[in-house]
Write an enzyme that holds these catalytic residues in place. Structure first.
Site, mmCIF file in Angstrom:
data_model
loop_
_atom_site.group_PDB
_atom_site.id
_atom_site.type_symbol
_atom_site.label_atom_id
_atom_site.label_comp_id
_atom_site.label_asym_id
_atom_site.label_seq_id
_atom_site.Cartn_x
_atom_site.Cartn_y
_atom_site.Cartn_z
ATOM 1 N N ARG A 234 0.839 -1.190 0.000
ATOM 2 C CA ARG A 234 0.000 0.000 0.000
ATOM 3 C C ARG A 234 0.879 1.246 0.000
ATOM 4 O O ARG A 234 1.883 1.297 0.723
ATOM 5 C CB ARG A 234 -0.905 0.038 1.246
ATOM 6 C CG ARG A 234 -2.171 -0.781 1.141
ATOM 7 C CD ARG A 234 -3.168 -0.221 0.115
ATOM 8 N NE ARG A 234 -4.352 -1.056 0.013
ATOM 9 C CZ ARG A 234 -4.535 -2.052 -0.875
ATOM 10 N NH1 ARG A 234 -3.601 -2.351 -1.739
ATOM 11 N NH2 ARG A 234 -5.655 -2.741 -0.904
ATOM 12 N N GLU A 263 -3.811 7.404 -4.868
ATOM 13 C CA GLU A 263 -4.052 6.923 -6.239
ATOM 14 C C GLU A 263 -5.312 7.552 -6.821
ATOM 15 O O GLU A 263 -6.277 7.750 -6.085
ATOM 16 C CB GLU A 263 -4.169 5.396 -6.216
ATOM 17 C CG GLU A 263 -2.847 4.741 -5.814
ATOM 18 C CD GLU A 263 -2.970 3.235 -5.600
ATOM 19 O OE1 GLU A 263 -4.064 2.671 -5.828
ATOM 20 O OE2 GLU A 263 -1.972 2.636 -5.197
ATOM 21 N N HIS A 281 -0.902 0.370 -10.099
ATOM 22 C CA HIS A 281 -1.594 -0.580 -9.225
ATOM 23 C C HIS A 281 -2.184 -1.760 -10.032
ATOM 24 O O HIS A 281 -3.408 -1.927 -10.089
ATOM 25 C CB HIS A 281 -2.698 0.131 -8.423
ATOM 26 C CG HIS A 281 -3.134 -0.634 -7.203
ATOM 27 N ND1 HIS A 281 -3.577 -0.025 -6.062
ATOM 28 C CD2 HIS A 281 -3.197 -1.968 -6.937
ATOM 29 C CE1 HIS A 281 -3.899 -0.936 -5.151
ATOM 30 N NE2 HIS A 281 -3.675 -2.132 -5.675
HETATM 31 P P1 NAP Z 1 -1.675 -11.099 4.955
HETATM 32 O O1 NAP Z 1 -1.589 -12.559 4.664
HETATM 33 O O2 NAP Z 1 -2.594 -10.618 6.013
HETATM 34 O O3 NAP Z 1 -0.189 -10.584 5.259
HETATM 35 C C1 NAP Z 1 0.087 -9.356 5.829
HETATM 36 C C2 NAP Z 1 1.408 -9.473 6.572
HETATM 37 O O4 NAP Z 1 1.798 -8.180 7.034
HETATM 38 C C3 NAP Z 1 1.326 -10.386 7.774
HETATM 39 O O5 NAP Z 1 2.401 -11.268 7.731
HETATM 40 C C4 NAP Z 1 1.423 -9.459 8.976
HETATM 41 O O6 NAP Z 1 2.123 -10.095 10.026
HETATM 42 C C5 NAP Z 1 2.212 -8.284 8.395
HETATM 43 N N1 NAP Z 1 1.881 -7.038 9.074
HETATM 44 C C6 NAP Z 1 0.639 -6.496 9.246
HETATM 45 N N2 NAP Z 1 0.718 -5.348 9.940
HETATM 46 C C7 NAP Z 1 2.033 -5.174 10.217
HETATM 47 C C8 NAP Z 1 2.749 -4.176 10.939
HETATM 48 N N3 NAP Z 1 2.134 -3.134 11.505
HETATM 49 N N4 NAP Z 1 4.094 -4.307 11.037
HETATM 50 C C9 NAP Z 1 4.724 -5.352 10.469
HETATM 51 N N5 NAP Z 1 4.096 -6.338 9.786
HETATM 52 C C10 NAP Z 1 2.774 -6.249 9.666
HETATM 53 O O7 NAP Z 1 -2.092 -10.302 3.642
HETATM 54 P P2 NAP Z 1 -1.738 -10.627 2.112
HETATM 55 O O8 NAP Z 1 -2.827 -11.436 1.508
HETATM 56 O O9 NAP Z 1 -0.333 -11.135 2.020
HETATM 57 O O10 NAP Z 1 -1.835 -9.134 1.514
HETATM 58 C C11 NAP Z 1 -0.978 -8.139 2.008
HETATM 59 C C12 NAP Z 1 -1.320 -6.770 1.453
HETATM 60 O O11 NAP Z 1 -0.922 -6.675 0.091
HETATM 61 C C13 NAP Z 1 -2.798 -6.396 1.412
HETATM 62 O O12 NAP Z 1 -3.264 -5.959 2.672
HETATM 63 C C14 NAP Z 1 -2.831 -5.285 0.374
HETATM 64 O O13 NAP Z 1 -2.641 -4.032 0.995
HETATM 65 C C15 NAP Z 1 -1.615 -5.592 -0.518
HETATM 66 N N6 NAP Z 1 -2.022 -6.006 -1.881
HETATM 67 C C16 NAP Z 1 -1.659 -5.238 -2.949
HETATM 68 C C17 NAP Z 1 -2.032 -5.642 -4.227
HETATM 69 C C18 NAP Z 1 -1.665 -4.843 -5.436
HETATM 70 O O14 NAP Z 1 -2.358 -4.936 -6.436
HETATM 71 N N7 NAP Z 1 -0.596 -4.066 -5.407
HETATM 72 C C19 NAP Z 1 -2.774 -6.797 -4.413
HETATM 73 C C20 NAP Z 1 -3.120 -7.554 -3.300
HETATM 74 C C21 NAP Z 1 -2.719 -7.152 -2.029
HETATM 75 P P3 NAP Z 1 1.857 -9.717 11.571
HETATM 76 O O15 NAP Z 1 0.364 -9.681 11.756
HETATM 77 O O16 NAP Z 1 2.556 -10.798 12.329
HETATM 78 O O17 NAP Z 1 2.494 -8.393 11.786
HETATM 79 C C1 8YV Z 2 -6.975 -4.592 -6.082
HETATM 80 C C2 8YV Z 2 -5.434 -4.847 -4.075
HETATM 81 O O1 8YV Z 2 -6.511 -3.982 -7.231
HETATM 82 O O2 8YV Z 2 -6.435 -6.810 -3.254
HETATM 83 C C3 8YV Z 2 -5.884 -5.741 -2.981
HETATM 84 O O3 8YV Z 2 -5.641 -5.387 -1.811
HETATM 85 O O4 8YV Z 2 -4.778 -3.878 -3.844
HETATM 86 C C4 8YV Z 2 -5.745 -5.177 -5.483
HETATM 87 O O5 8YV Z 2 -5.839 -6.547 -5.714
HETATM 88 C C5 8YV Z 2 -7.766 -3.616 -5.325
HETATM 89 O O6 8YV Z 2 -8.180 -4.043 -4.109
HETATM 90 C C6 8YV Z 2 -8.970 -3.211 -6.130
HETATM 91 O O7 8YV Z 2 -9.079 -1.883 -6.140
#
Ligand code: NAP
Ligand code: 8YV
Length: 325
Positions: A234, A263, A281
């Site tokens: 993020r 964004e 994104h």
């Molecule tokens: P997840 O399985 O919940 O993983 C999040 C990780 O972050 C956990 O290991 C958590 O561990 C750690 N974390 C959370 N808060 C923290 C903090 N304050 N300090 C340090 N570590 C922290 O989630 P995921 O499915 O991998 O997705 C992660 C993130 O990727 C989403 O929340 C989203 O923002 C982003 N994302 C972006 C895209 C894109 O299109 N660019 C797409 C999908 C997701 P702890 O709880 O042990 O701290």
């Molecule tokens: C999406 C994401 O593009 O899943 C997320 O957290 O950042 C992306 O997969 C978004 O949520 C849709 O706007």
């Protein structure tokens, strides 16, 4: 008569058309430009029992819908929804984990390679006719060889990124609030410690108060002048002014960014950074994966209203009682 026939679902703002289609076939749907109670009539506010969203849902909005039971959010990150407030108001919130994990991890590796090896710039060189006119694209200072990778947020996607990095033959360490059981990667209890001990930092941490501007000037300085920073988590997790400065003055070598704090607006300082590779994104942005995410939004609503179940509740609403249907 189906259980969903007399249920009204709100779709505020844009939502994936496949989700809109499946929801509209079974439920009564109310649409609004955004999640703002002033855009709804008293009758609509009273009828709405569920919402399918990609936009911001705040506490005031949740409180303005007296019969709201569930908010099904599109995306695994749900920092746009006040889930803590929803939980305390007895409203379920769901997200779309797992179905996008491998896609986003693929994109992260693409972005890392683009950043380090300047592949988009090399392609632009060819397309501009410079290969013919000026010869080969200059050798890149950046290489993955010899690098050591730190992952900020070793959750579902972080671990999928780590598996790919392993195949590249690079050592991996990470920072979370607590160590992950069953993984051999080196754990650092603070982000700055992690940055000090690697030269490549990949952030896939969620947004929200606990990560706000966590990647700051101190972390970037710790990463160092050979440092590469990739953010696919993020934008809010980064102090973007500090990042633009670190890119401009050589505090770090390069950055690859898929996400931004405001964004689709990208700060001027990042737009003009030659050593930044920027994407709009697109982490999960394939037809295949977005359709799976849309299905999960709809499936959560069907599970809730047909069977009194939920498929992917977020942590803050795990204790919201299931309805009896
Ligand atoms: P997840 O399985 O919940 O993983 C999040 C990780 O972050 C956990 O290991 C958590 O561990 C750690 N974390 C959370 N808060 C923290 C903090 N304050 N300090 C340090 N570590 C922290 O989630 P995921 O499915 O991998 O997705 C992660 C993130 O990727 C989403 O929340 C989203 O923002 C982003 N994302 C972006 C895209 C894109 O299109 N660019 C797409 C999908 C997701 P702890 O709880 O042990 O701290
Ligand atoms: C999406 C994401 O593009 O899943 C997320 O957290 O950042 C992306 O997969 C978004 O949520 C849709 O706007």
């Amino acid at each position: 008569m189906a259980a969903t026939d007399d249920v009204t679902i709100l779709i505020p703002g844009k939502l994936h058309p496949h989700a809109v289609g499946r929801i509209s076939e079974a439920f009564n749907v109310v649409t609004a430009e955004r999640a703002d109670p002033t855009l709804l009539s008293d009758d609509e506010r009273a009828r709405i029992r569920g919402a399918a969203v990609m936009t911001r849902v705040d506490a005031a909005f949740i409180d303005a819908l007296p019969n709201l039971e569930i908010v099904a959010s599109f995306g695994v990150g749900y920092d746009h929804v006040d889930a803590k407030h929803a939980g305390s108001a007895g409203v379920m919130v769901t997200n779309t984990p797992d179905v996008l994990t491998e896609e986003v991890a693929d994109t992260a590796l693409g972005l890392l390679l683009n950043t380090v090896r300047e592949l988009p710039k090399a392609e632009a060189w060819l397309r501009a006719g410079k290969w013919v006119k000026d010869g080969n694209y200059p050798l890149t200072r950046g290489t993955l060889r010899g690098r050591s990778v730190g992952i900020f947020g070793l959750g579902r996607i972080g671990q999928a990124i780590a598996r790919r990095i392993e195949a590249f033959g690079l050592p991996i360490s990470y920072h979370n609030r607590r160590p992950v059981e069953g993984v051999d990667y080196t754990y650092y209890p603070t982000l700055v410690d992690l940055a000090r001990n690697v030269d490549t930092l990949v952030s896939i941490a969620p947004g929200g108060a606990s990560t706000e501007k966590a990647i700051n000037a101190e972390v970037l300085a710790a990463l160092g002048s050979n440092g590469v920073f990739v953010n696919i988590g993020r934008g809010s997790t980064v102090d973007e002014d500090a990042l633009a400065k670190a890119l401009a003055d050589g505090t770090i070598m390069a950055a690859g960014l898929d996400v931004f704090a405001d964004e689709p607006n990208v700060p001027e300082g990042l737009l003009k950074a030659e050593n930044a590779s920027l994407l709009p994104h697109v982490g999960s942005a394939t037809v295949h994966t977005r359709q799976a995410m849309a299905d999960l939004v709809a499936d959560n609503l069907f599970a809730w209203f047909e069977r009194g179940e939920v498929m992917t509740p977020v942590a803050e609403t795990r204790d919201v009682p299931l309805p009896t249907r």
